[in-house]
Design a protein around this motif. Sequence first.
Motif, PDB file in Angstrom:
ATOM      1  N   ARG A   1       0.829  -1.212   0.000  1.00  0.00           N
ATOM      2  CA  ARG A   1       0.000   0.000   0.000  1.00  0.00           C
ATOM      3  C   ARG A   1       0.856   1.251   0.000  1.00  0.00           C
ATOM      4  NH1 ARG A   1      -2.386  -0.865   4.518  1.00  0.00           N
ATOM      5  NH2 ARG A   1      -4.245  -1.864   3.656  1.00  0.00           N
ATOM      6  N   VAL A   2       1.847   1.293   0.875  1.00  0.00           N
ATOM      7  CA  VAL A   2       2.695   2.481   0.992  1.00  0.00           C
ATOM      8  C   VAL A   2       3.571   2.647  -0.250  1.00  0.00           C
ATOM      9  CG1 VAL A   2       4.566   3.516   2.333  1.00  0.00           C
ATOM     10  CG2 VAL A   2       2.669   2.397   3.505  1.00  0.00           C
ATOM     11  N   PHE A   3       4.010   1.539  -0.827  1.00  0.00           N
ATOM     12  CA  PHE A   3       4.811   1.597  -2.048  1.00  0.00           C
ATOM     13  C   PHE A   3       4.016   2.234  -3.186  1.00  0.00           C
ATOM     14  CE2 PHE A   3       6.570  -0.654  -5.889  1.00  0.00           C
ATOM     15  CZ  PHE A   3       7.803  -0.032  -5.884  1.00  0.00           C
ATOM     16  N   LEU A   4       2.752   1.853  -3.323  1.00  0.00           N
ATOM     17  CA  LEU A   4       1.897   2.437  -4.358  1.00  0.00           C
ATOM     18  C   LEU A   4       1.719   3.941  -4.140  1.00  0.00           C
ATOM     19  CD1 LEU A   4      -0.849  -0.340  -4.670  1.00  0.00           C
ATOM     20  CD2 LEU A   4       0.941   0.210  -6.331  1.00  0.00           C
ATOM     21  N   VAL A   5       1.541   4.341  -2.871  1.00  0.00           N
ATOM     22  CA  VAL A   5       1.418   5.773  -2.567  1.00  0.00           C
ATOM     23  C   VAL A   5       2.707   6.502  -2.934  1.00  0.00           C
ATOM     24  CG1 VAL A   5       1.167   7.463  -0.707  1.00  0.00           C
ATOM     25  CG2 VAL A   5      -0.303   5.439  -0.754  1.00  0.00           C
ATOM     26  N   GLY A   6       3.846   5.888  -2.617  1.00  0.00           N
ATOM     27  CA  GLY A   6       5.123   6.512  -2.950  1.00  0.00           C
ATOM     28  C   GLY A   6       5.301   6.709  -4.446  1.00  0.00           C
TER      29      GLY A   6
ATOM     30  N   ALA B   1       2.903   7.020  -6.661  1.00  0.00           N
ATOM     31  CA  ALA B   1       1.963   8.057  -7.099  1.00  0.00           C
ATOM     32  C   ALA B   1       2.492   9.454  -6.781  1.00  0.00           C
ATOM     33  CB  ALA B   1       0.602   7.834  -6.437  1.00  0.00           C
ATOM     34  N   VAL B   2       3.034   9.632  -5.574  1.00  0.00           N
ATOM     35  CA  VAL B   2       3.580  10.940  -5.191  1.00  0.00           C
ATOM     36  C   VAL B   2       4.779  11.295  -6.052  1.00  0.00           C
ATOM     37  CG1 VAL B   2       4.738  12.205  -3.330  1.00  0.00           C
ATOM     38  CG2 VAL B   2       2.735  10.796  -2.817  1.00  0.00           C
ATOM     39  N   PHE B   3       5.683  10.353  -6.242  1.00  0.00           N
ATOM     40  CA  PHE B   3       6.887  10.587  -7.051  1.00  0.00           C
ATOM     41  C   PHE B   3       6.523  10.936  -8.483  1.00  0.00           C
ATOM     42  CE2 PHE B   3      10.478   9.364  -9.677  1.00  0.00           C
ATOM     43  CZ  PHE B   3      11.573   9.824  -8.966  1.00  0.00           C
ATOM     44  N   THR B   4       5.581  10.192  -9.066  1.00  0.00           N
ATOM     45  CA  THR B   4       5.184  10.438 -10.458  1.00  0.00           C
ATOM     46  C   THR B   4       4.485  11.776 -10.611  1.00  0.00           C
ATOM     47  OG1 THR B   4       4.925   8.048 -10.774  1.00  0.00           O
ATOM     48  CG2 THR B   4       3.918   9.487 -12.417  1.00  0.00           C
TER      49      THR B   4
ATOM     50  N   GLY C   1       8.353  11.206  -2.142  1.00  0.00           N
ATOM     51  CA  GLY C   1       7.987   9.963  -2.802  1.00  0.00           C
ATOM     52  C   GLY C   1       9.143   8.979  -2.837  1.00  0.00           C
ATOM     53  N   ALA C   2      10.347   9.496  -3.122  1.00  0.00           N
ATOM     54  CA  ALA C   2      11.532   8.634  -3.170  1.00  0.00           C
ATOM     55  C   ALA C   2      11.854   8.048  -1.799  1.00  0.00           C
ATOM     56  CB  ALA C   2      12.729   9.429  -3.693  1.00  0.00           C
ATOM     57  N   ALA C   3      11.642   8.837  -0.736  1.00  0.00           N
ATOM     58  CA  ALA C   3      11.922   8.366   0.618  1.00  0.00           C
ATOM     59  C   ALA C   3      10.997   7.230   1.029  1.00  0.00           C
ATOM     60  CB  ALA C   3      11.782   9.527   1.612  1.00  0.00           C
ATOM     61  N   VAL C   4       9.867   7.110   0.358  1.00  0.00           N
ATOM     62  CA  VAL C   4       8.952   5.990   0.590  1.00  0.00           C
ATOM     63  C   VAL C   4       9.277   4.835  -0.352  1.00  0.00           C
ATOM     64  CG1 VAL C   4       6.549   5.224   0.436  1.00  0.00           C
ATOM     65  CG2 VAL C   4       7.093   7.424   1.489  1.00  0.00           C
ATOM     66  N   MET C   5       9.487   5.147  -1.626  1.00  0.00           N
ATOM     67  CA  MET C   5       9.717   4.107  -2.633  1.00  0.00           C
ATOM     68  C   MET C   5      10.970   3.283  -2.366  1.00  0.00           C
ATOM     69  SD  MET C   5       8.873   6.173  -6.158  1.00  0.00           S
ATOM     70  CE  MET C   5       9.593   4.909  -7.215  1.00  0.00           C
TER      71      MET C   5
ATOM     72  N   GLY D   1       6.002   5.710 -14.318  1.00  0.00           N
ATOM     73  CA  GLY D   1       5.250   5.675 -13.079  1.00  0.00           C
ATOM     74  C   GLY D   1       3.903   4.998 -13.226  1.00  0.00           C
ATOM     75  N   VAL D   2       3.221   5.275 -14.327  1.00  0.00           N
ATOM     76  CA  VAL D   2       1.910   4.650 -14.574  1.00  0.00           C
ATOM     77  C   VAL D   2       2.071   3.136 -14.719  1.00  0.00           C
ATOM     78  CG1 VAL D   2       0.000   4.469 -16.210  1.00  0.00           C
ATOM     79  CG2 VAL D   2       0.901   6.723 -15.582  1.00  0.00           C
ATOM     80  N   LEU D   3       3.062   2.719 -15.484  1.00  0.00           N
ATOM     81  CA  LEU D   3       3.309   1.279 -15.646  1.00  0.00           C
ATOM     82  C   LEU D   3       3.659   0.619 -14.314  1.00  0.00           C
ATOM     83  CD1 LEU D   3       5.354   1.214 -18.989  1.00  0.00           C
ATOM     84  CD2 LEU D   3       3.013   0.401 -18.628  1.00  0.00           C
ATOM     85  N   LEU D   4       4.436   1.310 -13.485  1.00  0.00           N
ATOM     86  CA  LEU D   4       4.799   0.765 -12.181  1.00  0.00           C
ATOM     87  C   LEU D   4       3.567   0.609 -11.288  1.00  0.00           C
ATOM     88  CD1 LEU D   4       8.132   2.619 -11.276  1.00  0.00           C
ATOM     89  CD2 LEU D   4       7.835   0.180 -11.671  1.00  0.00           C
ATOM     90  N   LEU D   5       2.679   1.582 -11.333  1.00  0.00           N
ATOM     91  CA  LEU D   5       1.464   1.496 -10.526  1.00  0.00           C
ATOM     92  C   LEU D   5       0.615   0.297 -10.935  1.00  0.00           C
ATOM     93  CD1 LEU D   5       0.365   5.243 -10.238  1.00  0.00           C
ATOM     94  CD2 LEU D   5       0.966   3.721  -8.351  1.00  0.00           C
ATOM     95  N   VAL D   6       0.423   0.128 -12.233  1.00  0.00           N
ATOM     96  CA  VAL D   6      -0.403  -0.980 -12.733  1.00  0.00           C
ATOM     97  C   VAL D   6       0.251  -2.324 -12.399  1.00  0.00           C
ATOM     98  CG1 VAL D   6      -1.340  -2.082 -14.799  1.00  0.00           C
ATOM     99  CG2 VAL D   6      -1.420   0.411 -14.562  1.00  0.00           C
TER     100      VAL D   6
END
Length: 435
Positions: free
Chosen positions: A71-76, A78-81, A106-110, A170-175
């Motif tokens: 969950r947190v990775f997906l948020v990271g 989204a914020v980074f992108t 975003g990077a600090a989470v990812m 970023g979009v591809l990573l989210l999907v």
Amino acid sequence: MRERWTLAVLGTAFFVVVLDSTIVYVALPSIADDLAFAGGGVQWVISAYLVTFGGLLLLGGRVADLLGRRRVFLVGIAVFTGASVLCGSASEPAVLVGARVLQGMGAAVMAPTALSLVLVTFEPGLERNRALGVWGGIGGVGGTAGLLLGGPITQLWGWKWIFLANLPVGVLLLVASARLLAESRDADRPRAFDASGALAVTGALVLLVLGITEASWPALAGSALLLGTFVLVERRAVAPLVPWRVVRSRRLVTGNLLLLVAGTCVDGVLLVLALDAQAAGSRSPVHFGLTTAAMTGASVVGSVVGQAVVTRVGVRAVAVAGTALLAAGSVALTTLPAVGLVVFGAGLGAAFVSAQIAAVSGAAPDDSGLAAGIADTSFAVGGALGVAVLSTVEGTGSALVVAAIVAALGLVAATSLGAHRATSGVTHLPAGRAP
């Protein structure tokens, strides 16, 4: 097969984070001209990212462990992108710097979450070791790719595209992440976040950088006050970012000091070389990227050789040699740039690997993950300080001499390390930066 695809997705996220820590250097002169940054204000395009990343790295990893890594990775992501799009759309200096702050968040989470997901995806043993080997390679390639790709992108399409190119990725990573990653969390750990500590140390770093670049005593005083607040918070917090028991280890503290020195030297020197080479129009962005890539290649060699030598002669000898080469390379860059880049790069790799081994081996086994996060933070914070300090020095030669002095201070610290020999090489791979 699913595990391989998972590693590919997580590795791509790590690659993007590392890439964005170096790709901006090549584009700095173009950014400064296009947005009309005042004085040396363009260094904040680098500092904003590094300060936020370094200040929130430990908190980002802890939040992911407790709330769910997927969950947190997906948020990271989204914020980074989203922040990348804001960076590429910026038409004012303040907007770009603010967007870089968001990108750093975003990077600090990812970064730490991606590495944590790798560790829970692969079982301990051969498969995990192979995955971590790939991970380390991605870090080195990402740092080099940023220097190589930044030039052509800036020269052909403009600096905005070094940020906008993150959108499709970023979009591809989210999907892909939503489909492939399984949720995981540490249910046994206390559900407590040291948000006040993270805010205190990040605010202290911001004021420290501001105080250095603007020669502002009030900002420096505010930084000291917040650092004191951070120490008090850490002593009383239920789940501190940096427990007091960890900083009692001299080996760990010295290792992190050396990582701070290495980060200071590499980011500060890259900034100085980028502005000097391109501001005078003597080199194109492409030429600069190719030239500085030699430094990254030398750092990889220095890291590999340093790791092997540590097991034979101990950490101190490699740390002393690495910091000495950093100092010598900084001085050589003033008169023999080609030689200086190779010497500097080799010293960076050796200093980085020995410092990291010292930092991690100086902690108790139960604190190894925490020690690794602190090591990443030290290197990132060093980068922010290097950019801040060297950007205020007038003259390229003088700035490089300052870098040599910083490396010499690291050399003094390196001599205090014991002759401990590492039996397994590097025990941790950086979460978001590469030497």
